[in-house]
Design an enzyme around this catalytic site. Structure first.
Site, PDB file in Angstrom:
ATOM      1  N   HIS A 173     -14.607  -7.785   7.491  1.00 48.63           N
ATOM      2  CA  HIS A 173     -13.428  -7.445   6.970  1.00 48.63           C
ATOM      3  C   HIS A 173     -13.146  -5.951   6.915  1.00 48.63           C
ATOM      4  CE1 HIS A 173     -14.026 -11.485   4.480  1.00 48.63           C
ATOM      5  NE2 HIS A 173     -12.828 -11.602   5.409  1.00 48.63           N
ATOM      6  N   CYS A 274     -15.527  -9.218  -3.388  1.00 55.09           N
ATOM      7  CA  CYS A 274     -15.288 -10.560  -2.779  1.00 55.09           C
ATOM      8  C   CYS A 274     -15.257 -11.515  -3.914  1.00 55.09           C
ATOM      9  CB  CYS A 274     -16.527 -10.919  -1.999  1.00 55.09           C
ATOM     10  SG  CYS A 274     -16.599  -9.964  -0.603  1.00 55.09           S
TER      11      CYS A 274
END
Length: 285
Positions: A173, A274
């Site tokens: 990401h 996250c």
């Protein structure tokens, strides 16, 4: 004015949504590379400490969702919702095995009375780990998990802010190598791909950001909060995990620094941002 946003309120949060981790994470969570096995009991302890920092230490109201054994990645709540002010975009995660994770998050955010927008387009994918909100604008990583259509829907959802896309060649990401470390401060890893992405973000933006370069890409993922009575707070990786990067964070004299371990979840690509969705609810007057 579009794109200007409200930088003064950047980092403010009243609530954090987290989710317990399932036993199935150890064997079945997605991972970008084969490696060491996850010690699930240790991962749970580290996660509980992380949740404790947000709740007990910093005073956020923590909404803890239960684990679901059929969703081994469900602890990584960031990917399933992007929240800005009073609006929540429920995403369509890039990995099909993660799509059902959105259901419980949607329910939780409805209970918090946020304006819910759902990404229904079957051509769109977006993981929240690819979304960097700076307080002024959004950068969206185009990665294996997030595509152009997903970025367009995010731009339609948050029309008050400029949205720019950044190709993510290496790493899972965009936030695998960068994050916000302060109201105007981008923490960025030292790798060639991280530095290239930073250069693109700088070219795309009308605003000049300060940068904090850390030796380890993974350690550039940190959590900045602006907490009443505590001021600038930064959760960053511990000196035991990333000693050289921790030294860089320790130079931030205006921040309350809180080292947090994430070594077990890191084995399945989990980083600090996250594991929570941070929300700033307006207090009803």
């Amino acid at each position: 004015m579009a794109g200007l946003g409200h930088p003064a309120a950047f980092g403010r949060a009243t609530h954090a949504v987290v989710r317990a981790l399932p036993e199935s994470l150890g064997q079945h969570a997605l991972r970008s590379a084969k490696g060491e096995e996850v010690d699930v009991a240790r991962a749970e302890r580290q996660h509980q400490l992380y949740v404790g920092v947000l709740g007990s230490k910093l005073g956020l109201q923590v909404v803890e969702l239960p684990a679901d054994e059929s969703l081994p990645d469900c602890v990584f709540v960031e990917d399933v919702a992007v929240v800005c002010e009073e609006t929540a975009l429920i995403t369509r995660p890039g990995a099909p095995s993660r799509r059902k994770e959105v259901d419980m998050m949607k329910e939780a955010l409805e209970k918090l009375q946020l304006n819910i927008v759902e990404m229904k387009d079957e051509n769109a994918t977006l993981d929240g780990g690819d979304v960097l909100f700076t307080g002024r604008e959004f950068f969206v990583g185009l990665s294996k998990r997030t595509n152009q259509r997903g970025a367009e829907i995010l731009a339609d959802t948050f029309k008050d802010y400029a949205v720019s896309t950044v190709p993510v060649a290496d790493g899972l990401h965009l936030k695998s190598f960068c994050s916000m470390a302060g109201p105007n401060l981008i923490a960025i890893g030292s790798s060639e791909s991280a530095q290239k992405a930073l250069k693109i973000m700088q070219q795309m933006s009308d605003h000049r950001y300060d940068k904090l370069t850390v030796p380890d890409d993974i350690a550039a993922n940190c959590i900045y909060l602006n907490i009443p009575n505590k001021g600038h707070v930064l959760l960053h990786r511990t000196p035991e995990e990333y000693p050289e990067s921790a030294k860089v964070y320790e130079k931030l004299k205006d921040h309350m620094l809180i080292p947090v371990s994430m070594s077990e979840l890191e084995k399945v690509d989990g980083l600090l941002t996250c594991c929570s969705v941070l929300i700033n609810k307006k207090v009803d007057s």
